[in-house]
Design a protein around this motif. Sequence first.
Motif, PDB file in Angstrom:
ATOM      1  N   ARG A  83       0.837  -1.201   0.000  1.00 38.80           N
ATOM      2  CA  ARG A  83       0.000   0.000   0.000  1.00 38.80           C
ATOM      3  C   ARG A  83       0.868   1.246   0.000  1.00 38.80           C
ATOM      4  O   ARG A  83       1.942   1.273   0.604  1.00 38.80           O
ATOM      5  CB  ARG A  83      -0.917   0.032   1.224  1.00 38.80           C
ATOM      6  CG  ARG A  83      -2.090  -0.935   1.172  1.00 38.80           C
ATOM      7  CD  ARG A  83      -2.971  -0.744   2.403  1.00 38.80           C
ATOM      8  NE  ARG A  83      -2.282  -1.182   3.620  1.00 38.80           N
ATOM      9  CZ  ARG A  83      -2.614  -0.806   4.843  1.00 38.80           C
ATOM     10  NH1 ARG A  83      -3.595   0.077   5.016  1.00 38.80           N
ATOM     11  NH2 ARG A  83      -1.971  -1.267   5.895  1.00 38.80           N
ATOM     12  N   LEU A 100       0.247   5.248   0.988  1.00 41.15           N
ATOM     13  CA  LEU A 100      -0.706   6.123   1.666  1.00 41.15           C
ATOM     14  C   LEU A 100      -0.298   7.585   1.511  1.00 41.15           C
ATOM     15  O   LEU A 100       0.901   7.913   1.563  1.00 41.15           O
ATOM     16  CB  LEU A 100      -0.790   5.789   3.156  1.00 41.15           C
ATOM     17  CG  LEU A 100      -1.171   4.346   3.516  1.00 41.15           C
ATOM     18  CD1 LEU A 100      -1.158   4.157   5.027  1.00 41.15           C
ATOM     19  CD2 LEU A 100      -2.535   3.984   2.936  1.00 41.15           C
ATOM     20  N   ASP A 127      -2.910  12.115   4.315  1.00 36.13           N
ATOM     21  CA  ASP A 127      -4.189  12.036   5.028  1.00 36.13           C
ATOM     22  C   ASP A 127      -4.528  10.616   5.464  1.00 36.13           C
ATOM     23  O   ASP A 127      -5.594  10.362   6.025  1.00 36.13           O
ATOM     24  CB  ASP A 127      -5.315  12.590   4.161  1.00 36.13           C
ATOM     25  CG  ASP A 127      -5.455  11.844   2.832  1.00 36.13           C
ATOM     26  OD1 ASP A 127      -4.666  10.899   2.582  1.00 36.13           O
ATOM     27  OD2 ASP A 127      -6.340  12.215   2.039  1.00 36.13           O
ATOM     28  N   GLY A 128      -3.631   9.660   5.205  1.00 36.06           N
ATOM     29  CA  GLY A 128      -3.866   8.272   5.581  1.00 36.06           C
ATOM     30  C   GLY A 128      -4.705   7.493   4.592  1.00 36.06           C
ATOM     31  O   GLY A 128      -4.937   6.296   4.775  1.00 36.06           O
ATOM     32  N   GLN A 129      -5.150   8.140   3.524  1.00 37.62           N
ATOM     33  CA  GLN A 129      -5.922   7.473   2.489  1.00 37.62           C
ATOM     34  C   GLN A 129      -4.984   6.965   1.394  1.00 37.62           C
ATOM     35  O   GLN A 129      -3.787   7.258   1.392  1.00 37.62           O
ATOM     36  CB  GLN A 129      -6.959   8.435   1.898  1.00 37.62           C
ATOM     37  CG  GLN A 129      -7.923   9.015   2.926  1.00 37.62           C
ATOM     38  CD  GLN A 129      -8.702   7.932   3.654  1.00 37.62           C
ATOM     39  OE1 GLN A 129      -9.281   7.037   3.041  1.00 37.62           O
ATOM     40  NE2 GLN A 129      -8.706   8.000   4.994  1.00 37.62           N
ATOM     41  N   ALA A 130      -5.560   6.174   0.464  1.00 35.17           N
ATOM     42  CA  ALA A 130      -4.766   5.630  -0.635  1.00 35.17           C
ATOM     43  C   ALA A 130      -4.052   6.751  -1.369  1.00 35.17           C
ATOM     44  O   ALA A 130      -4.667   7.750  -1.774  1.00 35.17           O
ATOM     45  CB  ALA A 130      -5.656   4.843  -1.586  1.00 35.17           C
ATOM     46  N   ARG A 152       3.451  11.028   3.991  1.00 35.30           N
ATOM     47  CA  ARG A 152       3.222   9.929   3.043  1.00 35.30           C
ATOM     48  C   ARG A 152       3.892   8.664   3.582  1.00 35.30           C
ATOM     49  O   ARG A 152       4.933   8.731   4.241  1.00 35.30           O
ATOM     50  CB  ARG A 152       3.783  10.271   1.665  1.00 35.30           C
ATOM     51  CG  ARG A 152       3.077  11.412   0.966  1.00 35.30           C
ATOM     52  CD  ARG A 152       3.703  11.732  -0.388  1.00 35.30           C
ATOM     53  NE  ARG A 152       5.098  12.122  -0.234  1.00 35.30           N
ATOM     54  CZ  ARG A 152       6.127  11.409  -0.672  1.00 35.30           C
ATOM     55  NH1 ARG A 152       5.919  10.251  -1.281  1.00 35.30           N
ATOM     56  NH2 ARG A 152       7.355  11.841  -0.504  1.00 35.30           N
TER      57      ARG A 152
END
Length: 277
Positions: free
Chosen positions: A56, A58, A61-64, A160
Motif C-alpha cells: 500500500r 498512503l 491524510d492516511g488514504q490511498a 506519506r
Amino acid sequence: MTLSASLLRLSLAASIALVLGACDPQPEAPPSNAVTAAEPDAVQVELGDYDWRLTRVLGADGQAGSGPLADPAVIGRPLELQFKDGRLSSNGACNIMGGGYKVEDGKLRIDALMQTERACPGEVLMPADAELSALLEGGPDFAQAGLTPPTLTLTAADGRALVFEGVPTPETRYGGEGTQVFMEVAAERQPCSHPLIPDMKCLMVREVEYDDAGVQTRVSEEWQPLYQEVEGYEHQPGVRNVLRLKRFDIANPPADAPSVAYVLDMVVESEIVPGKD
C-alpha cells in the motif's frame, strides 16, 4: 549443443560484482537490527526472516496515495525490501539499490544508498525508483507490527507512507540456510512420467560447478528430468539458462512429493537456442 554456442553470456563473476559490489556496500560497522513497534504491545518479528513486499501507498491524510509507486501493476512485479546482516537492499522498480542501515529513535537511517544505473523504458519505473530512494534516504519513521502477516510502515516527513507485508524467506520456510548449487536448464521441456500428473513435461537439467573465481570447472554429461519447479524461476521456451540456486531439504514431505526444494538465487548465463527446422 555445447555451452559455447551463440551465447548471450553473463559471467558469474560479473554478475556478483554488479549485484553485490555496486549496490550493497559493506557498512563500516554492522548496525543494530533493533526496531520500534507500531504499538508498544505489538509482537515483533526478525526483519531478516522476511522479504518485505510493498502492498500500500498512503497519502499524508492516511488514504490511498498516488504516484509512481502506487500502482504495482505498472511496475510489473512485487517491489521488496530485504534486511540482512546490517544491510538493506531492494529490487527497486528499475534499479537494484541497497546500503547499510540502522534504526534509531524510531527512524530508519541509511548509511549510503547505492544503485545500479540501468535506464528503463516508460514513464513510471525510474520515477518510482526516485520516489523510493528519496523516502529511504530521508530517514522515515519506522514502525513494525507483528500481525499475520507482519507489517512494516515507512512514513516520510510529509506524512506519506509505504506499507510492506512480510513474506517468509525460503530460509524461514524451510528452517535452514540451504545449499548453493548451480544447474543448467535446457531450452525445451521434455515429456516425463509422473504418477500423479498426466502428460507432464519436465525441465531438463544437469549440474554445473564453478571455482571460487567464478570459472566453470565441470558440467555433467547427462541431462535429467526435474520432477518439480524451481521457485522464482519462469522458464522461457527456447532459452537455455544456468541458474544459481539454493537447495533446501524438506522435513516430512507428503507421499509422492519431492524431499528437496530449489529456489532461484540468480540467472548466471542465458542463451537463445535456435529452433529446429
